[in-house]
Motif scaffolding. Structure first.
Motif, PDB file in Angstrom:
ATOM      1  N   GLU A  47      76.229  25.385  82.346  1.00  0.00           N
ATOM      2  CA  GLU A  47      75.745  26.357  83.338  1.00  0.00           C
ATOM      3  C   GLU A  47      76.332  27.745  83.075  1.00  0.00           C
ATOM      4  O   GLU A  47      75.611  28.754  83.116  1.00  0.00           O
ATOM      5  CB  GLU A  47      76.107  25.889  84.756  1.00  0.00           C
ATOM      6  CG  GLU A  47      75.427  24.604  85.175  1.00  0.00           C
ATOM      7  CD  GLU A  47      76.146  23.325  84.745  1.00  0.00           C
ATOM      8  OE1 GLU A  47      75.696  22.245  85.151  1.00  0.00           O
ATOM      9  OE2 GLU A  47      77.163  23.396  84.011  1.00  0.00           O
ATOM     10  N   ARG A  48      77.616  27.800  82.782  1.00  0.00           N
ATOM     11  CA  ARG A  48      78.249  29.091  82.502  1.00  0.00           C
ATOM     12  C   ARG A  48      77.799  29.649  81.152  1.00  0.00           C
ATOM     13  O   ARG A  48      77.656  30.858  80.993  1.00  0.00           O
ATOM     14  CB  ARG A  48      79.760  28.969  82.553  1.00  0.00           C
ATOM     15  CG  ARG A  48      80.258  28.809  83.971  1.00  0.00           C
ATOM     16  CD  ARG A  48      81.776  28.859  84.004  1.00  0.00           C
ATOM     17  NE  ARG A  48      82.237  28.719  85.359  1.00  0.00           N
ATOM     18  CZ  ARG A  48      82.679  29.734  86.084  1.00  0.00           C
ATOM     19  NH1 ARG A  48      82.725  30.938  85.577  1.00  0.00           N
ATOM     20  NH2 ARG A  48      83.085  29.532  87.313  1.00  0.00           N
TER      21      ARG A  48
ATOM     22  N   THR B 131      77.489  19.747  80.749  1.00  0.00           N
ATOM     23  CA  THR B 131      77.330  20.316  82.081  1.00  0.00           C
ATOM     24  C   THR B 131      78.647  20.234  82.833  1.00  0.00           C
ATOM     25  O   THR B 131      79.559  19.500  82.441  1.00  0.00           O
ATOM     26  CB  THR B 131      76.254  19.566  82.885  1.00  0.00           C
ATOM     27  OG1 THR B 131      76.707  18.229  83.113  1.00  0.00           O
ATOM     28  CG2 THR B 131      74.911  19.564  82.175  1.00  0.00           C
ATOM     29  N   GLN B 132      78.732  20.963  83.938  1.00  0.00           N
ATOM     30  CA  GLN B 132      79.945  20.909  84.760  1.00  0.00           C
ATOM     31  C   GLN B 132      80.183  19.485  85.266  1.00  0.00           C
ATOM     32  O   GLN B 132      81.315  19.020  85.322  1.00  0.00           O
ATOM     33  CB  GLN B 132      79.842  21.881  85.939  1.00  0.00           C
ATOM     34  CG  GLN B 132      81.110  21.957  86.758  1.00  0.00           C
ATOM     35  CD  GLN B 132      82.300  22.446  85.951  1.00  0.00           C
ATOM     36  OE1 GLN B 132      82.224  23.479  85.290  1.00  0.00           O
ATOM     37  NE2 GLN B 132      83.396  21.712  85.982  1.00  0.00           N
TER      38      GLN B 132
ATOM     39  N   SER C 141      81.262  25.234  80.575  1.00  0.00           N
ATOM     40  CA  SER C 141      80.168  24.349  80.966  1.00  0.00           C
ATOM     41  C   SER C 141      78.820  24.925  80.532  1.00  0.00           C
ATOM     42  O   SER C 141      78.704  26.130  80.248  1.00  0.00           O
ATOM     43  CB  SER C 141      80.164  24.155  82.483  1.00  0.00           C
ATOM     44  OG  SER C 141      79.776  25.352  83.136  1.00  0.00           O
TER      45      SER C 141
ATOM     46  N   ALA D 134      69.042  25.964  77.465  1.00  0.00           N
ATOM     47  CA  ALA D 134      69.884  24.860  77.932  1.00  0.00           C
ATOM     48  C   ALA D 134      69.650  23.609  77.099  1.00  0.00           C
ATOM     49  O   ALA D 134      70.606  22.888  76.788  1.00  0.00           O
ATOM     50  CB  ALA D 134      69.609  24.573  79.403  1.00  0.00           C
TER      51      ALA D 134
END
Length: 80
Positions: free
Chosen positions: A4-5, A62-63, A2, A52
């Motif tokens: 975020e990760r 994204t997740q 994702s 990002a």
């Protein structure tokens, strides 16, 4: 992975790279660590992260988008 990760992995890599460059090449590379840390700090409050934006333009989801894709495999939503 994702978005975020991916951001956490990228920030961690940049911190380790910066510290390595500081130790082995020049003490001036400490400023890269300062920049990465400051960017992480401000993005926690503002939600603005240049990395990002770049990663999302490269197609990293994204997740929430990954979960949506998993729940609705036939839907084709926009990532914008």
């Amino acid at each position: 992975m994702s978005l975020e990760r991916a951001i956490m992995a990228f920030a961690g890599f940049m911190m380790l790279l910066s510290l390595g460059l500081t130790v082995w090449l020049s003490s001036h590379f400490i400023w890269l660590s300062v920049f990465v840390g400051a960017n992480l700090f401000q993005s926690a409050f503002t939600g603005l992260c240049p990395a990002a934006k770049v990663m999302s333009k490269l197609g990293i989801k994204t997740q929430a988008q990954l979960t949506q894709d998993k729940l609705n495999p036939n839907s084709h939503h926009s990532t914008k």
